[in-house]
Enzyme design. Structure first.
Site, short mmCIF file in Angstrom:
data_model
loop_
_atom_site.label_atom_id
_atom_site.label_comp_id
_atom_site.label_asym_id
_atom_site.label_seq_id
_atom_site.Cartn_x
_atom_site.Cartn_y
_atom_site.Cartn_z
N PHE A 77 69.51 58.45 -7.37
CA PHE A 77 68.66 57.81 -6.90
C PHE A 77 69.83 56.21 -6.95
CE2 PHE A 77 69.86 55.04 -11.27
CZ PHE A 77 70.28 54.35 -10.90
N LYS A 104 67.06 68.34 -2.80
CA LYS A 104 65.66 68.17 -3.25
C LYS A 104 66.50 66.49 -3.74
CE LYS A 104 65.30 67.17 -7.20
NZ LYS A 104 64.92 65.65 -7.73
N GLU A 139 63.97 62.01 -7.42
CA GLU A 139 61.65 61.38 -7.25
C GLU A 139 62.14 60.15 -7.63
OE1 GLU A 139 63.49 63.05 -9.39
OE2 GLU A 139 63.05 61.72 -11.86
N SER A 170 73.64 62.45 -13.46
CA SER A 170 74.61 62.15 -14.79
C SER A 170 74.66 62.88 -15.73
CB SER A 170 73.26 61.78 -15.63
OG SER A 170 71.99 62.93 -16.01
N CYS A 214 78.36 54.33 -9.26
CA CYS A 214 79.25 55.97 -10.40
C CYS A 214 80.43 55.49 -10.33
CB CYS A 214 79.33 57.18 -9.95
SG CYS A 214 80.19 57.05 -8.09
N GLU A 262 78.25 55.21 -20.61
CA GLU A 262 78.27 54.99 -18.91
C GLU A 262 77.39 53.54 -19.10
OE1 GLU A 262 76.59 58.07 -16.06
OE2 GLU A 262 77.53 56.54 -14.78
P1 NAD Z 1 69.95 61.85 -12.78
O1 NAD Z 1 70.70 62.81 -14.07
O2 NAD Z 1 68.64 61.49 -14.10
O3 NAD Z 1 69.13 62.70 -11.94
C1 NAD Z 1 69.73 62.96 -10.75
C2 NAD Z 1 69.56 64.59 -9.60
O4 NAD Z 1 68.66 65.81 -10.89
C3 NAD Z 1 67.59 63.67 -9.56
O5 NAD Z 1 67.03 64.52 -8.72
C4 NAD Z 1 66.86 64.49 -11.04
O6 NAD Z 1 65.58 64.74 -10.52
C5 NAD Z 1 67.63 65.76 -11.74
N1 NAD Z 1 67.31 65.81 -12.88
C6 NAD Z 1 67.22 64.91 -13.61
N2 NAD Z 1 67.29 65.23 -15.22
C7 NAD Z 1 67.27 67.22 -14.88
C8 NAD Z 1 66.61 68.18 -15.67
N3 NAD Z 1 66.51 67.86 -17.40
N4 NAD Z 1 67.03 69.40 -15.26
C9 NAD Z 1 66.89 69.36 -13.62
N5 NAD Z 1 67.10 68.00 -13.04
C10 NAD Z 1 67.18 67.04 -13.43
O7 NAD Z 1 70.93 61.03 -12.07
P2 NAD Z 1 70.25 59.30 -11.80
O8 NAD Z 1 69.65 58.65 -12.78
O9 NAD Z 1 69.49 59.43 -10.74
O10 NAD Z 1 71.47 59.02 -11.23
C11 NAD Z 1 72.48 58.30 -12.06
C12 NAD Z 1 73.25 58.98 -12.56
O11 NAD Z 1 74.23 59.77 -11.15
C13 NAD Z 1 74.84 58.16 -13.08
O12 NAD Z 1 75.16 58.69 -14.74
C14 NAD Z 1 76.06 57.89 -12.13
O13 NAD Z 1 77.36 57.82 -12.72
C15 NAD Z 1 75.91 59.23 -11.31
N6 NAD Z 1 76.10 58.75 -10.47
C16 NAD Z 1 77.47 60.05 -9.37
C17 NAD Z 1 78.06 59.52 -8.87
C18 NAD Z 1 79.61 60.68 -8.68
O14 NAD Z 1 79.79 60.44 -6.94
N7 NAD Z 1 79.94 61.44 -9.75
C19 NAD Z 1 77.51 59.65 -7.58
C20 NAD Z 1 76.40 59.11 -8.27
C21 NAD Z 1 76.00 59.21 -9.10
#
Ligand code: NAD
Length: 496
Positions: A156, A180, A183, A233, A288, A389
């Site tokens: 997000f 994808k 959401e 994450s 991040c 985090e």
């Molecule tokens: P998230 O892991 O909740 O979601 C990321 C994606 O995974 C979304 O599209 C979501 O729909 C999908 N998803 C979530 N749960 C899932 C599941 N159980 N099974 C399959 N798909 C699933 O992350 P977020 O809250 O949207 O973003 C924040 C996180 O992203 C933080 O931890 C941040 O550090 C990380 N991030 C990392 C980088 C990097 O370059 N390392 C860059 C940006 C964000």
């Protein structure tokens, strides 16, 4: 604003060059985090709609792959121009659904454009190499070929930039691509796809499918998807990595972070304070690459602590489209509650709350998800808060007796996304660059975000895989190498 009105509906998917309403039975609300007002509803698309996108992408692949790279990049040159033209509109949409300030959204868009620009160099980047006469009359070469259908699953916090870490490179290499998106922020990327359509890109080369776990699981398991790029994450990154790998796919999975900055007493304290403040509280700490822990050495314990507390306390918090606002809300009510809970946890573990951003009153935005900048002093490195985090505007201060101990504190983190040092000592900077256990290093830089022509090099639990996003890594990730050994006997040439 007319575009914003147009999106206050159920969002469609973009499959095989067409916008299609989803047959989903469940829709999620997309809200403005500064007010919690409804912006749109996003479908939780069922797996069969993802399969439609995969089939469309697979059907488009043979012709796209045969399209010369020089022709493929003409669409990207057009896209670059269109993104410049629509940059302000896209930036406003990002602020509306994500909450970051308009300045931060414009900066996000600039980084998205940069990825398109770099992918335009694919005619050079994708070349293989050749050596004549590996044995007499025998030549050997490598060529790079696209994989087929590839997909990305994105978070997000950068609604347009993160999808663009992948899309331009994937299609420039000759793959067809499915996104994808998160959401929580599907509105601005939907608009970006409408803009992509204007390039005239053939149907099925790029597709957009909204959804959650069912959509992701379909991408991870479908035999026609060759590679998965994930950003989000760490727990989900690990799940995506292991599941996609178990289905034989190439995976790059970027996870969470807990980034440290080391402040030495010889640093330019005014510059350091400004940069660390922007790094810790910019995008409400939801980057991040945000600094989460500042490790101070010597006299910096006092000078930096006092300066950062004053700077952070004066930041103007509010709705990101309002003039002069320096920090927006966090993404959801649940995030706000989680962040405020972690601040309480830190205090209960013995940290001193120097600046308390919990439950602020932001006049005119009483229903938004606001947390003001928060600073916790004396957070013990072995406590839960030091390892978790937070992903919010919270900076922890820790003290070390020298660079050696500071690096040791960093080493205890399971994450390794980024680490920075502020100093005027070349020796200390070199030691830090050499020893710090993180993949993106900043020296007098607060957010060490690699340009699109360098890899985004997270380490440890911040990245699972081998080839990173962006730069030459992206080209290697999105292509297979083929080695060809050729013999053309002399006597055959004599025929002519
Ligand atoms: P998230 O892991 O909740 O979601 C990321 C994606 O995974 C979304 O599209 C979501 O729909 C999908 N998803 C979530 N749960 C899932 C599941 N159980 N099974 C399959 N798909 C699933 O992350 P977020 O809250 O949207 O973003 C924040 C996180 O992203 C933080 O931890 C941040 O550090 C990380 N991030 C990392 C980088 C990097 O370059 N390392 C860059 C940006 C964000």
């Amino acid at each position: 604003m007319s575009t914003i009105q147009a999106h206050t509906t159920q969002l469609p998917n973009h499959i095989g060059g067409q916008w299609r309403n989803s047959a989903a039975t469940e829709f999620l609300k997309v809200v403005n985090p500064a007010s919690n007002e409804l912006l749109a509803e996003v479908p939780v698309s069922p797996g069969r709609e993802v399969v439609d996108a995969i089939e469309a992408a697979a059907a488009a692949f043979p012709e796209w792959r045969r399209t010369p790279p020089e022709e493929r990049i003409q669409y990207l040159f057009k896209l670059k121009q269109l993104l410049e033209e629509y940059l302000e509109e896209l930036a406003r949409l990002i602020t509306l659904e994500n909450g970051k300030t308009i300045g931060e959204s414009r900066a996000e868009m600039r980084r998205a454009v940069e990825s398109v620009e770099v992918a335009c160099g694919i005619t050079m980047l994708m070349q293989g190499h050749i050596l004549e006469d590996v044995a007499r009359g025998i030549d050997e070469m490598t060529i790079r070929q696209p994989l087929g259908v590839v997909a990305a699953i994105t978070p997000f916090n950068f609604p347009v930039m993160v999808p663009f870490w992948f899309l331009p490179f994937a299609i420039a290499c000759g793959n067809t691509f499915i996104l994808k998106p998160s959401e929580k922020v599907p509105v601005s990327i939907r608009r970006a796809f409408e803009i992509i359509e204007q390039t005239g890109l053939p149907a099925g080369v790029v597709s957009l499918v909204n959804g959650t776990k069912a959509a992701v699981d379909t991408l991870l398991s479908h035999p026609k998807v060759r590679a998965i790029s994930f950003v989000g994450s760490t727990p989900v990154a690990k799940y995506v990595y292991s599941t996609a790998a178990a289905h034989g796919k190439r995976v790059q999975a970027q996870g969470g972070a807990k980034n440290h900055v080391v402040v030495l007493p010889d640093a330019d304290m005014a510059m350091t304070t400004q940069i660390v403040s922007d790094s810790a509280f910019g995008c409400a700490g939801q980057r991040c690459l945000a600094v989460s822990v500042a490790v101070t050495v010597g006299e910096a314990q006092r000078t930096f602590r006092d300066a950062i507390t004053q700077t952070a306390g004066s930041l103007r918090v509010g709705f990101g489209l309002d003039d002069g606002v320096q920090m927006g809300p966090v993404i959801t009510r649940e995030s706000k509650a989680r962040i405020e809970g972690l601040i309480a946890k830190g205090a209960s573990e013995g940290a001193k709350v120097l600046l308390d951003g919990r439950n602020p009153r932001v006049p005119g935005h009483e229903t938004g998800n606001f947390v003001r900048p928060t600073i916790l002093d004396g957070v013990a490195p072995d406590r839960e808060l030091s390892q978790t985090e937070i992903f919010g505007p919270v900076l922890s201060l820790v003290h070390a007796d020298g660079v050696e101990q500071a690096i040791d504190i960093l080493s205890r983190s399971s994450y390794g996304n980024a680490a920075s040092i502020f100093t005027s000592s070349g020796g200390a900077a070199r030691k830090f660059r050499y020893e710090a256990p993180a993949g993106n290093i900043g020296v007098n830089i607060g957010v060490a975000a690699p340009m699109a022509y360098f890899p985004f090099s997270g380490w440890k639990d911040s990245f699972l895989g081998v080839l990173h996003g962006q730069g030459r890594d992206a080209v290697e990730f999105y292509t297979d190498q083929k080695v060809v050994i050729e013999r053309w006997p002399k006597e055959w040439s004599r025929k002519f």
